[in-house]
Design a protein around this motif. Structure first.
Motif, PDB file in Angstrom:
ATOM      1  N   GLY A  69     -95.808  73.887 128.612  1.00  0.00           N
ATOM      2  CA  GLY A  69     -95.199  75.482 129.178  1.00  0.00           C
ATOM      3  C   GLY A  69     -95.946  76.620 128.576  1.00  0.00           C
ATOM      4  O   GLY A  69     -96.893  76.425 127.444  1.00  0.00           O
ATOM      5  N   SER A  70     -95.022  77.799 127.738  1.00  0.00           N
ATOM      6  CA  SER A  70     -95.549  78.870 127.254  1.00  0.00           C
ATOM      7  C   SER A  70     -94.558  79.321 126.031  1.00  0.00           C
ATOM      8  O   SER A  70     -94.287  78.384 125.972  1.00  0.00           O
ATOM      9  CB  SER A  70     -96.295  79.822 128.429  1.00  0.00           C
ATOM     10  N   PRO A 127     -85.109  85.424 132.326  1.00  0.00           N
ATOM     11  CA  PRO A 127     -86.130  83.881 131.856  1.00  0.00           C
ATOM     12  C   PRO A 127     -85.862  83.126 132.514  1.00  0.00           C
ATOM     13  O   PRO A 127     -86.110  82.202 132.578  1.00  0.00           O
ATOM     14  CB  PRO A 127     -85.845  84.135 130.573  1.00  0.00           C
ATOM     15  N   THR A 147     -92.327  80.477 123.863  1.00  0.00           N
ATOM     16  CA  THR A 147     -90.923  80.535 124.299  1.00  0.00           C
ATOM     17  C   THR A 147     -89.945  80.489 122.888  1.00  0.00           C
ATOM     18  O   THR A 147     -89.337  81.720 122.943  1.00  0.00           O
ATOM     19  CB  THR A 147     -90.724  79.408 124.488  1.00  0.00           C
ATOM     20  N   PRO A 170     -92.750  78.562 134.067  1.00  0.00           N
ATOM     21  CA  PRO A 170     -93.945  79.393 133.084  1.00  0.00           C
ATOM     22  C   PRO A 170     -95.308  78.186 133.676  1.00  0.00           C
ATOM     23  O   PRO A 170     -95.389  77.783 134.293  1.00  0.00           O
ATOM     24  CB  PRO A 170     -93.877  78.338 131.959  1.00  0.00           C
ATOM     25  N   LYS A 221     -99.719  74.170 123.164  1.00  0.00           N
ATOM     26  CA  LYS A 221     -98.653  73.152 123.956  1.00  0.00           C
ATOM     27  C   LYS A 221     -98.976  72.427 125.049  1.00  0.00           C
ATOM     28  O   LYS A 221     -98.437  71.534 125.055  1.00  0.00           O
ATOM     29  CB  LYS A 221     -97.040  74.414 124.372  1.00  0.00           C
ATOM     30  N   ALA A 231     -88.626  84.810 122.937  1.00  0.00           N
ATOM     31  CA  ALA A 231     -87.234  84.960 123.022  1.00  0.00           C
ATOM     32  C   ALA A 231     -86.901  85.968 121.689  1.00  0.00           C
ATOM     33  O   ALA A 231     -85.680  86.078 121.498  1.00  0.00           O
ATOM     34  CB  ALA A 231     -86.463  83.948 122.057  1.00  0.00           C
ATOM     35  N   GLY A 275     -83.197  77.061 128.882  1.00  0.00           N
ATOM     36  CA  GLY A 275     -84.743  77.380 129.488  1.00  0.00           C
ATOM     37  C   GLY A 275     -85.487  76.964 128.321  1.00  0.00           C
ATOM     38  O   GLY A 275     -85.225  77.597 127.209  1.00  0.00           O
ATOM     39  N   GLY A 276     -86.553  76.927 128.298  1.00  0.00           N
ATOM     40  CA  GLY A 276     -87.557  77.180 127.011  1.00  0.00           C
ATOM     41  C   GLY A 276     -87.048  78.823 125.949  1.00  0.00           C
ATOM     42  O   GLY A 276     -86.992  78.695 125.105  1.00  0.00           O
ATOM     43  N   ILE A 277     -87.398  79.582 126.896  1.00  0.00           N
ATOM     44  CA  ILE A 277     -87.131  80.818 126.445  1.00  0.00           C
ATOM     45  C   ILE A 277     -85.629  81.131 126.419  1.00  0.00           C
ATOM     46  O   ILE A 277     -84.959  81.456 125.569  1.00  0.00           O
ATOM     47  CB  ILE A 277     -87.655  81.621 127.230  1.00  0.00           C
TER      48      ILE A 277
END
Ligand code: NAI
Length: 336
Positions: A243-244, A97, A246, A101, A239, A250, A33-35
Motif C-alpha cells: 500500500g501507500s 478514504p 496510511t 491505494p 511498503k 491519517a 482501510g489502512g488510512i
C-alpha cells in the motif's frame, strides 16, 4: 503558518480535556482501510467530534467496536456494507478514504478507473442523505475525484462548492518536515504552503515564502521540490506492495478535519491549503486548484491568492496547471 498550527492541532488532539465544543457529527467512508483505521482513531480523540459513524464495505463494525472503547466523550457506531445511508444520516462532516491505494510502479492516475466509481457512488449517497455536509476527499487521484464528486452534487441539484474539499494536507506536512530536516529546525517553525494539486508535478511547494528555506538553492532546491512532489513514492516502495502512506495520511487527514471543525465552530483565521473549486485559474480552464483557504461556518470562507512566486516556482506552476487541466477533464469525462 499552517504547519505551526498542524503541530498545535495535534497537541490539542492529544489533550482530551480541551474545552472545545463537542458539536460535530462526522462520518468516515472507508473506515476499515489502512488510512481509515488510524484516521478514525485520531478523530475519536478530537474534542470537536460528537458522533463518529464508521462505514466501509468490510470491517467497519469491528473498527468501531475497538475505537469506541477509547475514553473520550464522542459516540462511535459502525455500519455494515448495506448501511451506507444510515451511516450518512445527520453527517456534518464526511471524510472519504475509500478506494484502492497504489502499488510500486503505479501513478495515482492508475487508480482512476476503480476509485472514480467508488467516489461517484459515495457522493451520490451523500448528496441524497446529507447534502449540506462538508465532504473531505482523500481518495486518489484527488485531482480528478473532487471534480467527479462536484459534478455528482451538481447533477443532484445540491452543489455547494464551499463544502467539497480535496485533502492535500499530506503535501504540506511533507514539505514542512523535509525542510525542517535540512535546516535543522523544529517543523513547527518551518511551515510551507503547497499549492496546485495532489500528484507529482501538480504539487507546488512555495519555499520562497518560508524564510528558513532561503539558503536552499540550485540542485538542493530542485531535489527538495522533487522529494515533496514524489514523497509518496518513498512510502509505496518501502511498503513493497502493501500500500501507500496510511499513518502520515491519517495524521494529515485528522489535521485537516480539525481545521475544518474549528472553522465550522466559528474560529477566525483558520487557514490551510486545500484543493477546492477555485477562481484563481478558472479563466485558463482550471476549475479546481489547491491554495490557502480560510475555513469558516460555511466551509470555504475565502480563497487566498498565491502571493509572489519566484521564476522557478512559476515554472513549476506552469507544469502543475498543464497536469491539472487533464486530471480535471478526465474526472468530468467519467460522468458523461
Ligand atoms: P486501503 O485499501 O487500505 O483501504 C481502503 C478502504 O476503502 C478499504 O477498507 C475498502 O474496503 C474501502 N472501500 C472500497 N470501496 C469502498 C466503497 N465503495 N465504500 C466504502 N468503502 C470502500 O487503502 P488506503 O491505504 O486506506 O488508501 C485509501 C485511498 O487514499 C487510496 O485511494 C489512496 O490512494 C488514497 N491516499 C490519499 C492520500 C492523499 O494525500 N490524499 C495519501 C495516501 C493515500
Amino acid at each position: 503558518m499552517f504547519a505551526r498550527s498542524a503541530a498545535r492541532q495535534l497537541s490539542s488532539v492529544r489533550q482530551f480535556s480541551s474545552s472545545a465544543a463537542r458539536n460535530t457529527n462526522v462520518t468516515v467512508l472507508g473506515a476499515g482501510g489502512g488510512i481509515g483505521q488510524p484516521l478514525s482513531l485520531l478523530l475519536k480523540l478530537d474534542p470537536h467530534v460528537k458522533r463518529l459513524n464508521l462505514y466501509d464495505i468490510r470491517g467497519a463494525p469491528g473498527v468501531a467496536a475497538d475505537v469506541s472503547h477509547i475514553d473520550s466523550a464522542s459516540e462511535v457506531k459502525g455500519f455494515e456494507a448495506d448501511q451506507l445511508e444510515a451511516a450518512l444520516e445527520g453527517a456534518e462532516v464526511i471524510v472519504v478514504p475509500a478506494g484502492v491505494p497504489r502499488k510500486p510502479g503505479m501513478s495515482r492516475d492508475d487508480l482512476f478507473s476503480t476509485n472514480a466509481s467508488v467516489i461517484r457512488d459515495l457522493a451520490t449517497a451523500a448528496a441524497r442523505v446529507a447534502p449540506k455536509a462538508n465532504i473531505c476527499i482523500i481518495t486518489n487521484p484527488v485531482n480528478s475525484m473532487v471534480p467527479i464528486a462536484s459534478r455528482v452534487y451538481e447533477k443532484a441539484g445540491v452543489y455547494d462548492p464551499k463544502r467539497i474539499f480535496g485533502v492535500s494536507t499530506l503535501d504540506v506536512v511533507r514539505a514542512t518536515r523535509f525542510l525542517a530536516g535540512i535546516v535543522g529546525q523544529d517543523p513547527a517553525n518551518t511551515p510551507v504552503t503547497v499549492v496546485g494539486g495532489h500528484s507529482g508535478e501538480t504539487i507546488v511547494p512555495l519555499f520562497s515564502q518560508q524564510a528558513a528555506a532561503a539558503g536552499i538553492t540550485g540542485e538542493a532546491y530542485k531535489k527538495l521540490v522533487h522529494r515533496v512532489q514524489f514523497g509518496g513514492d518513498e512510502v509505496v516502495q518501502a511498503k513493497a506492495g502493501a500500500g501507500s502512506a496510511t499513518l502520515s495520511m491519517a495524521y494529515a487527514g485528522a489535521t485537516f478535519a480539525n481545521a475544518l471543525f474549528r472553522g465550522l465552530a466559528g474560529e477566525k483565521g483558520v487557514i490551510t491549503p486545500s484543493y477546492v473549486r477555485s477562481p484563481l485559474f478558472e479563466s485558463e480552464g482550471i476549475d479546481f486548484f489547491a491554495s490557502n483557504i480560510e475555513l469558516g461556518p460555511n466551509g470555504v470562507e475565502k480563497i487566498h491568492s498565491l502571493g509572489e512566486l519566484t521564476a522557478e516556482e512559476q515554472e513549476y506552476l506552469k507544469a502543475a496547471k498543464d497536469g491539472l487541466k487533464k486530471n480535471i477533464q478526465k474526472g468530468f469525462a467519467f460522468l458523461e
